[in-house]
Enzyme design. Structure first.
Site, mmCIF file in Angstrom:
data_model
loop_
_atom_site.group_PDB
_atom_site.id
_atom_site.type_symbol
_atom_site.label_atom_id
_atom_site.label_comp_id
_atom_site.label_asym_id
_atom_site.label_seq_id
_atom_site.Cartn_x
_atom_site.Cartn_y
_atom_site.Cartn_z
ATOM 1 N N ASP A 73 0.704 -0.850 0.133
ATOM 2 C CA ASP A 73 -0.390 0.242 -0.014
ATOM 3 C C ASP A 73 0.904 1.474 -0.364
ATOM 4 O O ASP A 73 1.892 1.264 1.500
ATOM 5 C CB ASP A 73 -0.427 -0.295 0.827
ATOM 6 C CG ASP A 73 -1.672 1.377 1.090
ATOM 7 O OD1 ASP A 73 -2.774 1.094 0.610
ATOM 8 O OD2 ASP A 73 -1.684 1.609 2.024
ATOM 9 N N GLU A 82 1.544 -0.592 -4.925
ATOM 10 C CA GLU A 82 0.474 0.870 -5.395
ATOM 11 C C GLU A 82 1.038 2.028 -5.266
ATOM 12 O O GLU A 82 1.808 2.671 -4.463
ATOM 13 C CB GLU A 82 -0.954 1.120 -3.853
ATOM 14 C CG GLU A 82 -1.694 2.426 -4.447
ATOM 15 C CD GLU A 82 -1.912 2.519 -3.390
ATOM 16 O OE1 GLU A 82 -3.359 3.022 -3.375
ATOM 17 O OE2 GLU A 82 -1.635 2.558 -2.395
#
Length: 531
Positions: A197, A264
């Site tokens: 993330d 990401e």
């Protein structure tokens, strides 16, 4: 080979509830893994299930090495991995290591004073002129300053997201070692993938320089227009060069366990350049995804520019293509099209996704054609991002509603609880899994499309080039190692359009094509053929 791999993302709260709690759980995912395997995907990505106060629904971790009781326990996870292995599915977990929850023991200890063992595990800055004098102009993604004053330490701490999500200090080598240890904990439990993330948020500028401002009319693919965050060029609070060295260490660890690393990249500028930096060579991440397709427009011009920009210029990196996920409006609702042709449109988009070079990710429910759930009242919003910017931005709840399994069952077969954590939209019921048994259903289209992709070597690893035939006709050419070529022609409009007639058989027809060598492409039609 990473190119051509297919990932299926599961949002655990919304996949299947096995406990009658109204919230999905790990055992529920285990129960439905046969369905996931039937799609033919390679990896199943699980959004966070770690111990958390759930201020950001799991993206605020209070214990990185345990399962939140909402979702089960470590034995639940182990059983899930065991079944996935039997089905030839590889489990990918979602690691949120740029920040933790403010309830994490590390932060609680760090808060006590300025000389404890964890005192510099988070980003602390002296409040030289009191609580109202911010260290610089950095902003939180969720609104307002990214600095929060802490009275006990008479210092500010950094939070790129919620106040309750303090940023870890990756300049501290002990933090890096701790996070590598967390990743190895899960690698030893049998995972085969990690989705990282906000992978470009790990480091900050030690000089704490102000971010420069963008132009007045700046936009961002990963943030709503009402968010002041997009007005800054985030040179100093993220995207720092120090990140590369940590990724190299992480890759060395991942190689020991044969674990795929997917990052990401939440970058408002030059996303392609950053993805290449993070994935070029064999010593950092295997692949990344940005928001070019998740946040960008649906147009021939845009896709040509995006494809050729990434693949047509050096260096070579590796991308994971995705049209949607748990952070974005579902693409069938986001991209303007003629709703009379919903099925044709979804098949066009699925075909385009599978034709692109790189890996790809399908978000749960896309294979059913689920639309965005429309929220009209602020009191119905659960997402903190939506609460911060309502009504201009209603948050991410609309794409996170429960999966629908059975049209006529309570809560669409998701849960037998009287109330689910988010409502099951009535309009989704007709698209439930048990309603898609016909050969030409969207669900079976995805299954057949994935088989087609996996059985075609050019689609697995061939080069790519895009060109516009016209405003609404996109031509993409894939070239194999031996020079053999496929072309995909995609009609972005709701009208029939003429294309060049070919003597080659069509390898992948859309239902709008009745003649294998027709010189017309129907509304939202697609044709894939040899050239």
């Amino acid at each position: 080979m990473i190119d051509g791999k297919i990932i299926y993302q599961i949002y655990p709260r919304s996949f299947y509830d096995s406990t009658k709690s109204g919230t999905g759980d790990l055992t529920g995912i285990e129960d439905k893994l046969d369905y996931v395997a039937s799609l033919g995907v390679d990896y199943v990505w699980l959004s966070p299930f770690f111990t958390s106060p759930m201020k950001d629904f799991g993206y605020d971790v209070a214990d990185y090495c345990n399962v939140d009781p909402i979702f089960g326990d470590l034995s639940s996870f182990d059983r899930l991995v065991e079944k996935a292995n039997k089905l030839n599915l590889k489990v990918m977990i979602d690691m949120v290591i740029s920040h933790s929850s403010d309830q994490h023991p590390w932060f609680l200890e760090s808060c006590r004073n300025i000389d404890n063992d964890k005192s510099d595990w988070y980003v602390w800055v002296d409040a030289k002129k009191g609580a109202h004098s911010l260290p610089n102009n950095w902003l939180s993604v969720f609104g307002n300053s990214s600095w929060q004053y802490h009275e006990g330490r008479n210092q500010f701490y950094l939070h790129n997201f919620l106040v309750s999500q303090p940023d870890l200090n990756f300049h501290n080598l002990a933090v890096q070692e701790a996070m590598l240890g967390v990743c190895e904990f899960w690698m030893k439990r049998g995972i085969k993938g990690i989705r990282l993330d906000t992978v470009n948020f790990y480091f900050h500028d030690l000089q704490l320089r102000d971010n420069p401002l963008h132009s007045e009319h700046s936009t961002a693919l990963d943030s709503p227009g009402c968010n002041p965050y997009i007005k800054q060029n985030h040179l100093y609070d993220k995207n720092r060069p120090e990140n590369i060295n940590f990724l190299i260490h992480l890759r060395k660890l991942a190689n020991q366990y044969d674990v795929l690393l997917l990052g990401e990249v939440g970058a408002d500028q030059e996303t392609a350049h950053m993805i290449k930096n993070y994935t070029t060579g064999n010593d950092k991440l295997h692949l990344c995804y940005g928001f070019d397709y998740i946040g960008g427009p649906f147009s021939v011009k845009y896709y040509c520019e995006s494809i050729n920009n990434f693949w047509g210029t050096p260096p070579k990196g590796m991308i994971c293509n995705s049209f949607g996920n748990h952070d974005s409006v579902r693409w069938i609702s986001r991209w303007e099209h003629n709703n009379d042709y919903d099925l044709e449109f979804t098949k066009l988009c699925a075909s385009l996704l599978m034709f692109l070079k790189g890996a790809c990710c399908i978000y749960q429910g896309e294979e059913l054609g689920l639309s965005e759930y429309e929220i009209t009242k602020k009191e119905d919003i659960k997402d903190p991002y939506g609460l911060a910017f309502f009504p201009e931005f209603k948050g991410r709840d609309g794409c996170r509603t429960p999966m629908v399994w059975q049209k006529d069952a309570l809560n669409g077969g998701f849960s037998s609880a009287p109330k689910t954590w988010l409502p099951v939209p009535e309009e989704h019921l007709a698209k439930a899994v048990d309603q898609q048994n016909e050969p030409d259903s969207l669900l079976n289209f995805y299954r057949q499309l994935i088989i087609f992709k996996k059985n075609n070597e050019i689609l697995q690893s061939g080069d790519i080039q895009a060109e516009p035939i016209s405003k609404n006709l996109l031509r993409i050419i894939r070239t194999g190692a031996k020079g053999d070529k496929l072309e995909g022609i995609f009609n972005f409009s709701d009208t029939k359009l003429s294309i060049n007639k070919s003597n080659q058989d069509i390898l992948w027809p859309n239902n709008n094509n009745n003649n294998n060598r027709s010189n017309e492409l129907g509304p939202y039609g697609v044709v894939i053929r040899k050239i």
